[in-house]
Structure formats: structure tokens, C-alpha cells
Design an enzyme around this catalytic site. Structure first.
Site, PDB file in Angstrom:
ATOM      1  N   ASN A   1       0.834  -1.212   0.000  1.00  0.00           N
ATOM      2  CA  ASN A   1       0.000   0.000   0.000  1.00  0.00           C
ATOM      3  C   ASN A   1       0.865   1.258   0.000  1.00  0.00           C
ATOM      4  OD1 ASN A   1      -2.731  -0.415  -0.210  1.00  0.00           O
ATOM      5  ND2 ASN A   1      -3.112  -0.509   1.968  1.00  0.00           N
TER       6      ASN A   1
ATOM      7  N   GLU B   1      -6.258  -6.876   5.617  1.00  0.00           N
ATOM      8  CA  GLU B   1      -5.703  -7.794   4.617  1.00  0.00           C
ATOM      9  C   GLU B   1      -5.807  -9.235   5.089  1.00  0.00           C
ATOM     10  OE1 GLU B   1      -2.269  -7.085   7.364  1.00  0.00           O
ATOM     11  OE2 GLU B   1      -3.839  -5.824   6.572  1.00  0.00           O
TER      12      GLU B   1
END
Length: 166
Positions: free
Chosen positions: A66, A101
Site C-alpha cells: 500500500n 488484509e
């Protein structure tokens, strides 16, 4: 008598139910619904004395992905991972997005040995994923898996804790 068309109300109720149970990004069950399904399956396993296993899946280095490639790429990875896990799950398995996640798969009627084989199948499938980047390159991911089998003397919370530690 009076006739009232409640089609719009029923449509709204259906949309609200969907929003309450499914993850907006991936389209799979959300944590709330996953927890509800787990409680239901634990009660069933306890009542029928049947095996039940849970699998926690954590995408490796997701924060770094990210930070390096941006949240859009992170979202694309989550979508692709969820689709991959769904494609490689059995019909009675229950898949949900458990956290940022993290994914949870509830495996009814499945013992630890069978669950480990299923985890390996999912692991191999995830490593074959190729998520395109803006730079015409592809990003590959790996994941860590934790498996725990339900024991009749433990709660859902303990079962999940064991899978998280594993």
C-alpha cells in the site's frame, strides 16, 4: 381495503441486509457476518460432534505494498485475493474478509489434516496471482496461513486465537 406497493421498501431492506453482511470492496462476507456464521457452525459441530476447522489468511507485506504502490493497487490485490480464495473454496466453505488484509475461511466437516491440504491449495493459487501495476509490471503476492480445529471445550474466540497464533 387499501393496496400499498411496498416494492421500494423491500428493495431497500434487501440492500441494507446486503450492506450489513458483505464487504463493500471484495463482495464476500464481512467480519460481522463471518463471526455470525462461525457461531452457527460451532454450535452445529458441537451438537453433531463433527469436525470444524478455521483458516486465517494474512496477505504478506500488505502495508508495504500500500505504501509503495498506493491504495488503489492495495484494493486491487484485495479484490483479486478474495476472488482467488472464492474460486478455490469448496461449496460449503464460508469465506469472509476478517480484517484489512486478513481473510477467514470456515471449513465445516473438515479436520486439521484436510484443512492443511486446502490451505496449501489456496497458498499455491495466491502465489500465481498477478496484479497489474501502472508501470506495465505485475505484482505477485504471498500469504501466511493459520489453521485451527474446533474442540468441544473451547469458544469461537479461542478457536480464532489458535488460528491467529498458528
Amino acid at each position: 381495503g387499501a393496496i400499498i406497493d411496498i416494492t421500494e421498501q423491500k428493495t431497500l431492506e434487501s440492500k441494507l441486509q446486503h450492506l450489513a453482511s458483505y464487504d463493500d470492496l471484495t463482495g464476500i462476507y464481512n467480519r460481522r457476518e463471518g463471526s455470525r456464521q462461525l457461531k452457527k457452525r460451532v454450535r452445529h459441530a458441537h451438537r453433531k460432534n463433527s469436525p470444524l476447522t478455521v483458516m486465517l489468511i494474512d496477505l504478506d507485506n500488505f502495508k508495504s505494498i500500500n505504501d509503495t504502490f498506493g491504495h488503489e493497487t492495495g484494493d486491487n490485490i484485495l479484490i483479486a485475493a478474495a476472488a482467488c480464495l472464492a474460486d478455490h473454496s469448496r461449496a460449503n466453505d464460508i469465506l469472509c474478509r476478517y480484517g484489512g488484509e486478513e481473510f477467514l475461511i470456515i471449513l465445516p466437516e473438515t479436520n486439521t489434516e484436510e484443512a492443511l491440504a486446502i490451505a496449501e491449495r489456496h497458498r499455491k493459487a495466491l502465489t500465481k496471482l498477478s496484479v497489474p501495476l501502472a508501470s506495465d509490471k505485475n505484482l505477485h503476492i504471498t500469504a501466511s496461513f493459520g489453521v485451527s480445529e474446533f474442540r468441544s471445550d473451547e469458544s469461537e474466540r479461542t478457536l480464532m486465537k489458535h488460528a491467529d497464533v498458528a
